[in-house]
Motif scaffolding. Structure first.
Motif, PDB file in Angstrom:
ATOM      1  N   ILE A 588      34.490  33.420  49.918  1.00 53.60           N
ATOM      2  CA  ILE A 588      33.373  34.125  49.361  1.00 53.60           C
ATOM      3  C   ILE A 588      32.180  33.190  48.890  1.00 53.60           C
ATOM      4  O   ILE A 588      31.031  33.507  49.287  1.00 53.60           O
ATOM      5  N   TYR A 589      32.466  32.145  48.196  1.00 54.40           N
ATOM      6  CA  TYR A 589      31.431  31.415  47.467  1.00 54.40           C
ATOM      7  C   TYR A 589      30.688  30.552  48.876  1.00 54.40           C
ATOM      8  O   TYR A 589      29.618  30.442  48.532  1.00 54.40           O
ATOM      9  N   TYR A 590      31.557  30.221  49.768  1.00 55.00           N
ATOM     10  CA  TYR A 590      30.870  29.424  50.949  1.00 55.00           C
ATOM     11  C   TYR A 590      30.039  30.354  51.457  1.00 55.00           C
ATOM     12  O   TYR A 590      28.843  29.992  51.854  1.00 55.00           O
ATOM     13  N   PHE A 591      30.447  31.644  51.970  1.00 55.81           N
ATOM     14  CA  PHE A 591      29.487  32.513  52.768  1.00 55.81           C
ATOM     15  C   PHE A 591      28.328  32.885  51.766  1.00 55.81           C
ATOM     16  O   PHE A 591      27.189  33.183  52.566  1.00 55.81           O
ATOM     17  N   ALA A 592      28.341  33.224  50.613  1.00 53.85           N
ATOM     18  CA  ALA A 592      27.500  33.505  49.660  1.00 53.85           C
ATOM     19  C   ALA A 592      26.323  32.646  49.441  1.00 53.85           C
ATOM     20  O   ALA A 592      25.272  32.894  49.726  1.00 53.85           O
ATOM     21  N   SER A 593      27.109  31.496  49.482  1.00 58.24           N
ATOM     22  CA  SER A 593      25.965  30.283  49.273  1.00 58.24           C
ATOM     23  C   SER A 593      24.955  29.954  50.505  1.00 58.24           C
ATOM     24  O   SER A 593      24.062  29.560  50.371  1.00 58.24           O
ATOM     25  N   ARG A 594      25.714  30.150  51.504  1.00 53.93           N
ATOM     26  CA  ARG A 594      25.166  30.165  52.933  1.00 53.93           C
ATOM     27  C   ARG A 594      23.957  30.956  53.027  1.00 53.93           C
ATOM     28  O   ARG A 594      22.871  30.778  53.523  1.00 53.93           O
ATOM     29  N   THR A 595      24.193  32.225  52.665  1.00 52.35           N
ATOM     30  CA  THR A 595      23.484  33.228  52.777  1.00 52.35           C
ATOM     31  C   THR A 595      22.270  33.355  51.926  1.00 52.35           C
ATOM     32  O   THR A 595      21.235  33.598  52.505  1.00 52.35           O
ATOM     33  N   VAL A 603      26.407  33.199  41.629  1.00 49.90           N
ATOM     34  CA  VAL A 603      27.796  33.670  42.354  1.00 49.90           C
ATOM     35  C   VAL A 603      28.813  32.732  41.876  1.00 49.90           C
ATOM     36  O   VAL A 603      29.973  33.314  41.519  1.00 49.90           O
ATOM     37  N   GLY A 604      28.559  31.599  41.952  1.00 49.93           N
ATOM     38  CA  GLY A 604      29.883  30.338  41.583  1.00 49.93           C
ATOM     39  C   GLY A 604      30.416  31.107  40.092  1.00 49.93           C
ATOM     40  O   GLY A 604      31.587  30.797  39.932  1.00 49.93           O
ATOM     41  N   GLY A 605      29.581  30.995  39.051  1.00 46.38           N
ATOM     42  CA  GLY A 605      29.992  31.313  37.690  1.00 46.38           C
ATOM     43  C   GLY A 605      30.744  32.642  37.639  1.00 46.38           C
ATOM     44  O   GLY A 605      32.044  32.957  37.024  1.00 46.38           O
ATOM     45  N   THR A 606      30.391  33.607  38.479  1.00 49.85           N
ATOM     46  CA  THR A 606      30.867  34.841  38.554  1.00 49.85           C
ATOM     47  C   THR A 606      32.161  34.927  39.033  1.00 49.85           C
ATOM     48  O   THR A 606      33.284  35.563  38.809  1.00 49.85           O
ATOM     49  N   LEU A 607      32.371  34.256  40.279  1.00 48.73           N
ATOM     50  CA  LEU A 607      33.509  34.035  41.056  1.00 48.73           C
ATOM     51  C   LEU A 607      34.421  33.521  40.116  1.00 48.73           C
ATOM     52  O   LEU A 607      35.877  33.474  40.292  1.00 48.73           O
ATOM     53  N   LEU A 608      33.974  32.433  39.395  1.00 52.59           N
ATOM     54  CA  LEU A 608      34.980  31.802  38.388  1.00 52.59           C
ATOM     55  C   LEU A 608      35.770  32.581  37.331  1.00 52.59           C
ATOM     56  O   LEU A 608      36.815  32.432  37.087  1.00 52.59           O
ATOM     57  N   VAL A 609      34.749  33.353  36.853  1.00 56.52           N
ATOM     58  CA  VAL A 609      35.267  34.264  35.851  1.00 56.52           C
ATOM     59  C   VAL A 609      36.441  35.215  36.401  1.00 56.52           C
ATOM     60  O   VAL A 609      37.298  35.841  36.012  1.00 56.52           O
ATOM     61  N   VAL A 610      35.862  35.828  37.618  1.00 58.74           N
ATOM     62  CA  VAL A 610      36.694  36.977  38.402  1.00 58.74           C
ATOM     63  C   VAL A 610      38.100  36.092  38.840  1.00 58.74           C
ATOM     64  O   VAL A 610      39.378  36.748  38.676  1.00 58.74           O
ATOM     65  N   PHE A 611      38.048  34.673  39.153  1.00 56.72           N
ATOM     66  CA  PHE A 611      39.381  34.117  39.444  1.00 56.72           C
ATOM     67  C   PHE A 611      40.238  33.916  38.176  1.00 56.72           C
ATOM     68  O   PHE A 611      41.685  34.041  38.340  1.00 56.72           O
ATOM     69  N   PHE A 612      39.591  33.443  36.933  1.00 49.40           N
ATOM     70  CA  PHE A 612      40.452  33.348  35.759  1.00 49.40           C
ATOM     71  C   PHE A 612      41.162  34.981  35.572  1.00 49.40           C
ATOM     72  O   PHE A 612      42.321  34.934  35.077  1.00 49.40           O
ATOM     73  N   VAL A 613      40.406  35.917  35.536  1.00 49.13           N
ATOM     74  CA  VAL A 613      40.738  37.325  35.544  1.00 49.13           C
ATOM     75  C   VAL A 613      42.048  37.481  36.409  1.00 49.13           C
ATOM     76  O   VAL A 613      43.201  38.036  35.882  1.00 49.13           O
ATOM     77  N   LEU A 614      41.738  37.341  37.593  1.00 52.00           N
ATOM     78  CA  LEU A 614      42.853  37.570  38.710  1.00 52.00           C
ATOM     79  C   LEU A 614      44.144  36.594  38.337  1.00 52.00           C
ATOM     80  O   LEU A 614      45.179  36.912  38.490  1.00 52.00           O
ATOM     81  N   ALA A 615      43.816  35.335  38.155  1.00 52.33           N
ATOM     82  CA  ALA A 615      44.954  34.564  37.956  1.00 52.33           C
ATOM     83  C   ALA A 615      45.828  34.891  36.679  1.00 52.33           C
ATOM     84  O   ALA A 615      47.232  34.780  36.671  1.00 52.33           O
ATOM     85  N   VAL A 616      45.245  35.572  35.565  1.00 52.96           N
ATOM     86  CA  VAL A 616      46.076  36.037  34.508  1.00 52.96           C
ATOM     87  C   VAL A 616      47.006  37.333  34.853  1.00 52.96           C
ATOM     88  O   VAL A 616      48.063  37.223  34.522  1.00 52.96           O
ATOM     89  N   THR A 617      46.231  38.245  35.597  1.00 50.29           N
ATOM     90  CA  THR A 617      47.065  39.044  36.322  1.00 50.29           C
ATOM     91  C   THR A 617      47.754  38.947  37.152  1.00 50.29           C
ATOM     92  O   THR A 617      49.218  39.437  37.075  1.00 50.29           O
ATOM     93  N   ALA A 618      47.686  38.115  38.109  1.00 47.10           N
ATOM     94  CA  ALA A 618      48.551  37.258  38.978  1.00 47.10           C
ATOM     95  C   ALA A 618      49.976  36.568  38.365  1.00 47.10           C
ATOM     96  O   ALA A 618      50.923  36.679  38.712  1.00 47.10           O
ATOM     97  N   GLY A 619      49.766  36.255  37.116  1.00 43.06           N
ATOM     98  CA  GLY A 619      50.731  35.420  36.380  1.00 43.06           C
ATOM     99  C   GLY A 619      51.708  36.764  35.918  1.00 43.06           C
ATOM    100  O   GLY A 619      52.939  36.574  35.806  1.00 43.06           O
TER     101      GLY A 619
END
Length: 892
Positions: A588-595, A603-619
């Motif tokens: 997602i970051y790759y396509f967003a940064s190219r567009t 976008v990178g900062g937002t995706l990082l926050v989303v990643f940590f939230v999803l990581a906790v949920t996944a755990g």
């Protein structure tokens, strides 16, 4: 015969799954009996798949981005690659009647290994579906002003009723729309060639949007050529949709050259007719751009063909209407194929993950729903980026299959034929899985620029070369031992069908396997859906055993023990979940940064926050999944233990039943021997006995016999009569036990019959000084059907015993009648039947208290005969009763 380990439960498939008109042999090979369509019909149906306008869209898109020369060379080279890779795939699928998923299983990937490829194939179908439906929605908006979101819904829903009934409905639709599509597809180019030929010269020199043309032919750039090829090669997966229909071709018969050509064009040769459509899209995009269409719309087929039909008719409204008809027909022709193929792919994917199959139609709706979501998210705007990445993965998958079929099998590195059943395959075959992972990894690394700009442009071709080298190399290194876990039964090959022990339907032998868990045959679908056997048929070939074997070669025992613990399994599962999430977020970051490079940091900062939230949920979810898995294992172990005990008990009961049956047979044989002996002995005794009785009667009538001898003669006669009665009783018992007693049912006057019985025994009772009481139900009918002789014998026995064993008092005989059932009750005031004698009163030669008095007449056979006769006539057995307060007895 193997011992049955699991109790079979008949699997009742729902209506959709049981109806092959709807299912079209999803999850199983196409039965020979179902391959009854003509070669022409199947070929025409499959050729209809090339109607998809994504070809024009892709041709136009790469031309606008990279120029005409690069686009044309990319189309030519990519088409040759697609054709070469597709030939062995279509050939084997047609010969063995399997779809691309079943082909993948037997071509080097294994049972579970092909699950990933099913997901890849399903993704292709809904991506292409979404692109085609977006094209249709755009055309409807251009022609009628219909909002895009409504057009998306119409494009998705219109396909469903055409696909639910499988190849029959699809074939009819393709044949019906074929003439319209061909005419509308070719005519515009004829008009353009005659009216505006100069546009072709300008098109050849087109360098791309924003690039100035420098000559009569656009320049060639290998990097642009590679980028254009990557987009085109994503269409390689189309061969899967082609073989989904080719598998219905007849298994036997050598078609004529015309039919062979049709089959070729319907299979790998689809690209032979698809390449001209790519070229047509390339030209139409330039044509639309030249007449003033904005670059962002010039590659959309709706705008392309609106301009093209404008050359045919001068009326703009009529041209838009013709464009709308053409786009709608083309979109429906291809999307019925996309939806159908997607339903098969999702069926294969989820059946292995969930061990359930609600039906192909359910996954059809699921596939259409995902495509609709992608349309609403605007997938068409990311056409080049989406297909560029996808082409690498698709290339790795299909090139691995083709290498296995085209290289490994002819060289003997892989077994001949295509095995697809779970019971006969390793879960993971390192040949296909290893080759695909290696090619995908190297090509993706190259695509993202790790090996330079040139390697990034040629990443799909790198994947092709790696597959052609890796697949035979791994097959040679492993000696092909991971293709088959066990071989099918040769004895079944001569049978027309074998019945599955689970669903109880007959299937052809190629679709059947022997299951040691059920100790019976099982079909491929029931085998795929079974979650209780734990792959008992291949203990060394299931996924857990294979991963343990790999781990044992690289890890020490203590590390393996740690990984097998609950915490260890949680750690491995969590690592995989985080790897998946990071991959998705990275893309997602790759396509967003190219567009939009300016917003890359946000976008990178937002995706990082989303990643940590999803990581906790996944755990949390992963921990619950591990606990649920452990609970299921405990429950299965307990169920297995109880099941084993139950089976042992069933076996014990079976042995007991067998012993009882043998004892019963011996007893019946002994009883028959006894009956034959009694009959023979009675016959031998009756002849001299009749002589004794006859002479005794003569002597009694003889006046010359002295008076002091007459008593002796009477004793002789009575003894002979007693012995004769004994013989008659034994004969009756023998006949009843042997089942040879004849019963005659006729109509009698029950009133007269009872009067005779009452008159006869009233006199006997009065002669003995007893009171004879009799009552009769008022509702008793006059005429009944029964065996008069046997009924008389029963009543005489009962009343005789009552009078015989009653010294004083009364004998009562009552006849009741209720609900068409008559009951006879004999009651007396005699000494009655003792508690110890009630259980044995109906046994032969048992006389109860009379045994103590030798002068009481009787043989002890009357009640035995009475009971047997009553049961023979279908009535309830006589029931003796004894009252504690009143002396006497009662028999009902």
């Amino acid at each position: 015969m193997a011992r049955q380990r699991i109790i079979p439960i008949r699997r009742e498939y729902n209506r959709w799954v049981a109806d092959q008109t709807l299912e079209d042999y999803a999850l199983r090979f196409t039965a020979k009996s179902a391959r009854r369509f003509s070669n022409d019909r199947i070929s025409q149906t499959a050729i209809g798949a090339i109607s998809f306008l994504a070809l024009e869209a892709i041709g136009g898109s790469i031309t606008l981005s990279f120029g005409t020369t690069n686009a044309l060379i990319a189309i030519l080279v990519a088409s040759i690659a697609i054709l070469a890779i597709g030939v062995p795939i279509s050939r084997y699928a047609t010969r063995h009647g399997v779809d691309v998923d079943l082909l993948t299983r037997g071509a080097g990937f294994g049972y579970i290994g092909s699950t990933v490829t099913s997901l890849i194939y399903a993704s292709f179908t809904f991506i292409l579906f979404a692109i085609e439906a977006s094209i249709m929605a755009s055309a409807l908006q251009l022609a009628f002003g219909l909002p895009l979101w409504i057009g998306y819904i119409i494009s998705a829903i219109a396909v469903i009723p055409l696909v639910t009934h499988g190849i029959r409905m699809i074939s009819r639709f393709q044949l019906l729309t074929q003439p319209v599509w061909i005419v509308l597809n070719i005519l515009p180019f004829i008009f353009i060639a005659f009216i505006d030929w100069e546009k072709f010269d300008l098109w050849r020199a087109f360098e791309g949007v924003g690039v100035q043309s420098t000559g009569s032919v656009a320049a060639f750039d290998i990097a642009k050529f590679g980028a254009a090829s990557a987009v085109i090669l994503a269409l390689m997966t189309q061969i899967g949709e082609q073989v989904d229909f080719l598998r219905f071709l007849p298994a036997e018969g050598a078609p004529k050259w015309r039919q062979k050509l049709g089959i070729f064009l319907a299979g790998a040769g689809w690209v032979v007719m698809g390449a001209p459509k790519l070229i047509a899209g390339s030209f139409l995009a330039f044509l639309a751009l030249s007449v003033g269409v904005a670059p962002e719309h010039a590659s959309e087929p709706g705008y392309m063909y609106a301009v093209a039909f404008g050359y045919m008719v001068p009326n703009e409204v009529l041209a838009l209407l013709m464009m709308a008809v053409f786009v709608v027909v083309s979109q429906l022709k291809i999307n019925v194929m996309n939806a159908y193929a997607g339903s098969l792919a999702w069926s294969n994917f989820f059946s292995r993950l969930t061990h359930s199959h609600p039906g192909r139609v359910v996954w059809l709706l699921f596939n259409v729903a995902i495509a609709l979501l992608l349309m609403e998210l605007g997938i068409y705007r990311l056409l080049e980026e989406t297909l560029g990445i996808f082409s690498i993965i698709a290339m790795s998958w299909l090139c691995t299959i083709s290498a296995d079929l085209f290289i490994n099998k002819p060289l003997g590195l892989a077994p001949q034929g295509i095995e697809f059943k779970r019971a006969h395959l390793y879960d993971i075959n390192p040949v296909g899985v290893g080759s695909m992972l290696l090619a995908t990894t190297i090509a993706l690394i190259a695509h993202f620029g790790a090996f330079g700009e040139m390697a990034a442009a040629l990443a799909p071709y790198i994947a092709l070369v790696v597959c052609l080298v890796a697949a035979p190399t791994i097959a040679w290194a492993t000696k092909g031992k991971y293709y088959l876990a066990r071989k099918p039964r040769k004895a079944w090959q001569s049978r027309p069908s074998v019945t599955c022990s689970i669903c109880e339907h007959p299937f052809e032998p190629e679709d059947m396997a022997w299951c040691p868990a059920y100790a019976a045959p099982i079909c491929s679908l029931c085998c795929s859906l079974d979650a209780r056997c734990h792959d008992m048929c291949k203990p060394h070939a299931h996924f857990r055993a294979q991963t343990h074997a790999v781990a044992a070669t690289v890890l020490p025992e203590w590390a393996i023990a740690k990984l097998q613990s609950r915490v260890g399994r949680y750690g491995v599962s969590m690592a995989l979940a985080l790897l998946f999430l990071s991959g998705v977020m990275g893309l997602i970051y790759y396509f967003a940064s190219r567009t939009a490079p300016d917003t890359a940091d946000v976008v990178g900062g937002t995706l990082l926050v989303v990643f940590f939230v999803l990581a906790v949920t996944a755990g949390v979810l992963t921990w619950f999944l591990v606990l649920a898995h452990d609970s299921r294992l405990v429950a299965e172990e307990e169920s297995s233990r109880q099941n084993t005990l139950l089976l042992k008990e069933i076996d014990a009961h079976g042995r007991t039943d067998a012993e009882l049956q043998r004892a019963k047979e011996k007893a019946e044989a002994a009883n028959q021997a006894k009956s034959r002996y009694v009959v023979g002995l009675s016959h031998e005794l009756r002849t001299p006995l009749n002589a004794v009785m006859g002479y005794a009667q003569i002597l009694e009538r003889d006046a010359a016999v002295p008076e002091n001898r007459r008593g002796s003669v009477q004793v002789i006669r009575r003894s002979a009569e007693h012995l004769s009665g004994l013989i008659d009783g034994l004969l009756d018992i023998s006949k009843i036990e042997a089942g040879r007693l004849q019963v005659y049912s006729n109509e009698i006057n029950i009133q007269d019959f009872l009067d005779q019985i009452v008159d006869m025994f009233r006199l006997q009772a009065q002669a003995k000084g007893l009171e004879f009481r009799h009552s009769r139900a008022k509702g008793l009918p006059v005429y009944v059907r029964t065996d008069e002789k046997r009924l008389r014998q029963i009543l005489v026995n009962l009343l005789s015993n009552a009078i015989k064993f009653t010294a004083a008092g009364y004998v009562r005989f009552d006849v009741g009648y209720r609900m068409q059932v008559a009951s006879f009750v004999v009651e007396d005031s005699g000494s009655g039947i003792g508690p110890d004698d009630i259980e044995h009163i109906f046994e032969p030669f048992v006389r109860g208290e009379a045994e103590k008095n030798r002068f009481t007449p009787g043989l002890g056979l009357g009640l035995t005969i009475t009971k047997l006769l009553t049961e023979t006539l279908g009535a309830r057995s006589p029931c003796p009763r004894k009252s504690a307060s009143v002396r006497g007895s009662r028999r009902d």
